[in-house]
Design a protein around this motif. Structure first.
Motif, PDB file in Angstrom:
ATOM      1  N   GLU A  30      -4.336 -19.896  -4.280  1.00  0.00           N
ATOM      2  CA  GLU A  30      -5.104 -18.660  -4.204  1.00  0.00           C
ATOM      3  C   GLU A  30      -4.760 -17.809  -2.992  1.00  0.00           C
ATOM      4  OE1 GLU A  30      -9.176 -19.832  -4.334  1.00  0.00           O
ATOM      5  OE2 GLU A  30      -9.210 -20.093  -6.519  1.00  0.00           O
ATOM      6  N   LEU A  31      -3.953 -18.334  -2.062  1.00  0.00           N
ATOM      7  CA  LEU A  31      -3.589 -17.552  -0.886  1.00  0.00           C
ATOM      8  C   LEU A  31      -2.747 -16.343  -1.299  1.00  0.00           C
ATOM      9  CD1 LEU A  31      -2.596 -20.069   1.947  1.00  0.00           C
ATOM     10  CD2 LEU A  31      -4.604 -18.604   1.850  1.00  0.00           C
ATOM     11  N   PRO A  32      -3.065 -15.170  -0.801  1.00  0.00           N
ATOM     12  CA  PRO A  32      -2.227 -14.000  -1.092  1.00  0.00           C
ATOM     13  C   PRO A  32      -0.918 -14.066  -0.317  1.00  0.00           C
ATOM     14  CG  PRO A  32      -3.966 -13.422   0.453  1.00  0.00           C
ATOM     15  CD  PRO A  32      -4.225 -14.849   0.035  1.00  0.00           C
ATOM     16  N   THR A  33       0.018 -13.205  -0.660  1.00  0.00           N
ATOM     17  CA  THR A  33       1.309 -13.144   0.040  1.00  0.00           C
ATOM     18  C   THR A  33       1.523 -11.726   0.568  1.00  0.00           C
ATOM     19  OG1 THR A  33       2.411 -12.746  -2.074  1.00  0.00           O
ATOM     20  CG2 THR A  33       2.366 -15.017  -1.266  1.00  0.00           C
ATOM     21  N   PRO A  34       0.785 -11.353   1.606  1.00  0.00           N
ATOM     22  CA  PRO A  34       0.893  -9.986   2.122  1.00  0.00           C
ATOM     23  C   PRO A  34       2.236  -9.751   2.797  1.00  0.00           C
ATOM     24  CG  PRO A  34      -0.409 -11.336   3.605  1.00  0.00           C
ATOM     25  CD  PRO A  34      -0.129 -12.187   2.396  1.00  0.00           C
ATOM     26  N   LEU A  35       2.665  -8.498   2.806  1.00  0.00           N
ATOM     27  CA  LEU A  35       3.898  -8.051   3.469  1.00  0.00           C
ATOM     28  C   LEU A  35       5.150  -8.705   2.897  1.00  0.00           C
ATOM     29  CD1 LEU A  35       2.775  -7.949   7.224  1.00  0.00           C
ATOM     30  CD2 LEU A  35       2.795  -6.104   5.553  1.00  0.00           C
ATOM     31  N   ARG A  36       5.041  -9.252   1.695  1.00  0.00           N
ATOM     32  CA  ARG A  36       6.220  -9.860   1.087  1.00  0.00           C
ATOM     33  C   ARG A  36       7.180  -8.762   0.663  1.00  0.00           C
ATOM     34  NH1 ARG A  36       6.273 -14.491  -3.656  1.00  0.00           N
ATOM     35  NH2 ARG A  36       8.544 -14.609  -3.895  1.00  0.00           N
ATOM     36  N   HIS A  37       8.423  -8.849   1.129  1.00  0.00           N
ATOM     37  CA  HIS A  37       9.397  -7.819   0.797  1.00  0.00           C
ATOM     38  C   HIS A  37       9.880  -7.996  -0.635  1.00  0.00           C
ATOM     39  CE1 HIS A  37      10.686  -6.540   5.125  1.00  0.00           C
ATOM     40  NE2 HIS A  37       9.381  -6.545   4.949  1.00  0.00           N
ATOM     41  N   THR A  83      12.476  -7.998  -3.912  1.00  0.00           N
ATOM     42  CA  THR A  83      13.883  -8.351  -4.098  1.00  0.00           C
ATOM     43  C   THR A  83      14.707  -7.080  -4.102  1.00  0.00           C
ATOM     44  OG1 THR A  83      13.707  -8.204  -6.506  1.00  0.00           O
ATOM     45  CG2 THR A  83      13.218 -10.351  -5.487  1.00  0.00           C
ATOM     46  N   LEU A  84      16.021  -7.249  -4.016  1.00  0.00           N
ATOM     47  CA  LEU A  84      16.895  -6.081  -4.015  1.00  0.00           C
ATOM     48  C   LEU A  84      16.702  -5.257  -5.286  1.00  0.00           C
ATOM     49  CD1 LEU A  84      19.150  -4.576  -2.542  1.00  0.00           C
ATOM     50  CD2 LEU A  84      20.811  -6.005  -3.754  1.00  0.00           C
ATOM     51  N   GLU A  85      16.499  -5.955  -6.415  1.00  0.00           N
ATOM     52  CA  GLU A  85      16.298  -5.251  -7.676  1.00  0.00           C
ATOM     53  C   GLU A  85      14.947  -4.544  -7.714  1.00  0.00           C
ATOM     54  OE1 GLU A  85      17.059  -8.439  -7.409  1.00  0.00           O
ATOM     55  OE2 GLU A  85      19.201  -8.392  -7.884  1.00  0.00           O
ATOM     56  N   GLY A  86      13.980  -5.045  -6.928  1.00  0.00           N
ATOM     57  CA  GLY A  86      12.630  -4.489  -6.984  1.00  0.00           C
ATOM     58  C   GLY A  86      12.353  -3.387  -5.985  1.00  0.00           C
ATOM     59  N   THR A  87      13.333  -3.038  -5.143  1.00  0.00           N
ATOM     60  CA  THR A  87      13.113  -1.996  -4.147  1.00  0.00           C
ATOM     61  C   THR A  87      13.185  -0.617  -4.795  1.00  0.00           C
ATOM     62  OG1 THR A  87      15.483  -2.015  -3.596  1.00  0.00           O
ATOM     63  CG2 THR A  87      14.012  -3.352  -2.236  1.00  0.00           C
ATOM     64  N   SER A  88      12.512   0.328  -4.176  1.00  0.00           N
ATOM     65  CA  SER A  88      12.541   1.706  -4.641  1.00  0.00           C
ATOM     66  C   SER A  88      13.686   2.456  -3.974  1.00  0.00           C
ATOM     67  CB  SER A  88      11.208   2.395  -4.324  1.00  0.00           C
ATOM     68  OG  SER A  88      10.129   1.738  -4.961  1.00  0.00           O
ATOM     69  N   ARG A  89      14.012   3.595  -4.535  1.00  0.00           N
ATOM     70  CA  ARG A  89      15.064   4.435  -3.953  1.00  0.00           C
ATOM     71  C   ARG A  89      14.671   4.866  -2.547  1.00  0.00           C
ATOM     72  NH1 ARG A  89      17.899   6.990  -1.417  1.00  0.00           N
ATOM     73  NH2 ARG A  89      19.340   8.689  -1.957  1.00  0.00           N
ATOM     74  N   TYR A  90      13.388   5.163  -2.351  1.00  0.00           N
ATOM     75  CA  TYR A  90      12.885   5.568  -1.034  1.00  0.00           C
ATOM     76  C   TYR A  90      11.857   4.533  -0.600  1.00  0.00           C
ATOM     77  CZ  TYR A  90      14.718   9.971  -2.915  1.00  0.00           C
ATOM     78  OH  TYR A  90      15.513  10.940  -3.486  1.00  0.00           O
ATOM     79  N   GLU A  91      12.181   3.734   0.399  1.00  0.00           N
ATOM     80  CA  GLU A  91      11.316   2.616   0.812  1.00  0.00           C
ATOM     81  C   GLU A  91      10.688   2.886   2.173  1.00  0.00           C
ATOM     82  OE1 GLU A  91       9.846   0.004  -0.026  1.00  0.00           O
ATOM     83  OE2 GLU A  91      10.651  -0.407  -2.010  1.00  0.00           O
ATOM     84  N   PHE A  92       9.349   2.916   2.199  1.00  0.00           N
ATOM     85  CA  PHE A  92       8.613   3.038   3.456  1.00  0.00           C
ATOM     86  C   PHE A  92       7.987   1.689   3.843  1.00  0.00           C
ATOM     87  CE2 PHE A  92       8.611   7.500   2.065  1.00  0.00           C
ATOM     88  CZ  PHE A  92       9.040   8.120   3.234  1.00  0.00           C
TER      89      PHE A  92
END
Length: 477
Positions: free
Chosen positions: A103-110, A112-121
């Protein structure tokens, strides 16, 4: 590498070999496409005749478990893997503990390369274009030569002397930390440093005080070790020291660049915090995660440099200044807990990999690190300035930047009600990665806003990305 087959006795050799190979294929241990050893080699390894192996291969080929390829050998044929019933978590004696971890969340997890947006903040990430590939390659080659010349022994849990000495010189020069190489433990990122300190300081039920809002992975780590975490509110001067309760063993703070809001802790608060920690007998973790990048005002000393009683454990990382994938961090520890942390490090993972340690030691000693920080500072300063201009300009009806003088992220609070989940969802559809502030609040009331990292996004991409954000805000306002 030998194929794992066990032959017992001298009876039914072909049946034993057949059954083990077939079972290995059906359960997936021998994956589709895996090449089996030549019959002569496998016969020698098992001490049986080649004919027995050849006949078994032929039978399995006939049954479509294997496939022979002329001139290449015998391979496992593609087949559906037979799923066997495994013990479920609910059936285990540790079911309750497993459920807690699940049940632990995974905050700030980056992503994957495929899951990134064109513009990443996203925060905590850096641009690949800024990394000094050629200098790091030379340092890595030097590290390989050193390892080739050394004995095949494990290294020291506290880290290589060359790297500890280089780190001591670097943090003394850049952050005013008072230390020698003997005070330093090299870790697999700052997160392991937090884990090791907590292991030796905390027991189940111990009280931990940390900023609220604050660094969620640290809070989850302390809680996972059985501690009770108390959220202490922050204001424009940092953590409100007078609200740290009695009985606290550990205090976690980010005084140079409060995470996630960004303001620095005032001098008066720093002195009050040290006095409060001394009175409680508590250890203070100073997480100085990205303060090498400062854009306004005079540099502030580290909290550790003000500590005269040995209560501050200073934690730093090279993931922010170089690359997150390197996973190299360190802790400058007070004498009271140094020996215990070194023993905990040894029990946890023996030591951090020596190859990147040797490379980083040379990278620092040759002056590459300071050169890299100066180069990144110029780039980040330009990105920060552009984002601030937009927040104070066409984005100002909705968002207000929290004053911040360091690091490579900033917080922007909502000035009017904004549907943050909808904003994030619509931004994702136009290839803009935005991230909310609400996950960093613990016991204090949530303040809606955005956590804006500018380490990974290229400078020329900032305006097109924020144009899209402005258009979305106009639509959903």
């Amino acid at each position: 590498m030998e194929l794992h087959v066990v032959i017992n006795g001298r009876k039914d050799l072909a049946e034993q070999l057949y059954r083990q190979l077939r079972d290995a294929i059906e359960c997936g241990r021998l994956a589709a496409g895996a090449q089996l050893p030549p019959s002569r080699l496998l016969a020698e390894q098992l001490g049986i005749s080649r004919k027995t192996v050849s006949d078994t291969y032929s039978l399995l080929t006939y049954e479509n478990f294997l496939i022979g390829r002329i001139g290449r050998g015998t391979f496992v044929n593609a087949r559906p893997v037979k799923a066997e019933a495994k013990q479920s978590a609910a059936d285990l004696a540790c079911a309750q503990s497993l459920e807690k971890w699940r049940e632990l969340p995974t905050p700030l997890r980056h992503p994957t390369l495929e899951g990134t947006s064109r513009y990443e903040f996203i925060g905590g990430a850096t641009s690949r274009n800024q990394f000094p590939q050629e200098e790091w390659r030379r340092c890595t080659q030097d590290a390989l030569r050193r390892i080739a010349q050394s004995g095949g022994f494990y290294s020291q849990p506290e880290g290589l002397p060359a790297l500890r000495s280089a780190i001591a010189g670097h943090v003394s020069f850049s952050r005013g930390v008072v230390c020698s190489d003997a005070d330093i433990v090299v870790c697999n990122g700052a997160q392991q440093a937090l884990d090791l300190i907590a292991r030796v300081v905390l027991e189940p039920g111990s009280l931990v005080a940390m900023e609220d809002p604050g660094y969620t992975p640290a809070r989850l780590l302390f809680s996972a070790q059985g501690a009770t975490v108390i959220g202490v509110p922050v204001d424009d001067q940092g953590i409100q020291v007078e609200r740290i309760p009695d009985g606290v063993r550990l205090i976690y703070v980010t005084p140079s660049h409060q995470f996630p809001l960004g303001m620095p802790m005032s001098q008066a608060r720093r002195e009050a915090l040290l006095e409060r920690a001394r009175a409680l007998g508590a250890i203070v973790i100073e997480d100085d995660y990205d303060s090498e990048f400062r854009y306004e005002g005079r540099p502030t000393d580290s909290l550790q440099s003000l500590d005269k009683r040995g209560v501050v454990a200073y934690v730093g990382t090279f993931s922010k200044t170089m690359l997150p994938q390197l996973r190299l961090g360190y802790a400058v520890l007070p004498p009271a807990i140094l020996g215990a942390v070194i023993k905990a490090k040894r029990l946890t993972d023996c030591h951090t990999s020596t190859l990147p340690q040797w490379a980083l030691a040379k990278f620092i000693a040759e002056g590459y690190l300071l050169k890299h920080i100066r180069r990144c500072h110029t780039v980040y300063a330009g990105r920060r300035e552009r984002i601030l201009q937009r927040l104070n300009g066409d984005l100002s009806p909705w968002l207000q930047a929290v004053p911040s003088t360091a690091g490579f992220h900033m917080a922007a609070l909502c000035k009017v009600p904004v549907n943050i989940p909808l904003l994030l969802e619509l931004a994702k559809k136009v290839e803009v990665g935005l991230y909310p502030l609400h996950g960093f609040f613990y016991q204090e009331p949530v303040r809606d806003g955005l956590f804006i990292g500018f380490g990974a996004i290229e400078t020329l991409d900032i305006d097109p990305a924020l144009d899209k954000v402005r258009d979305i805000l106009q639509q959903i306002a």
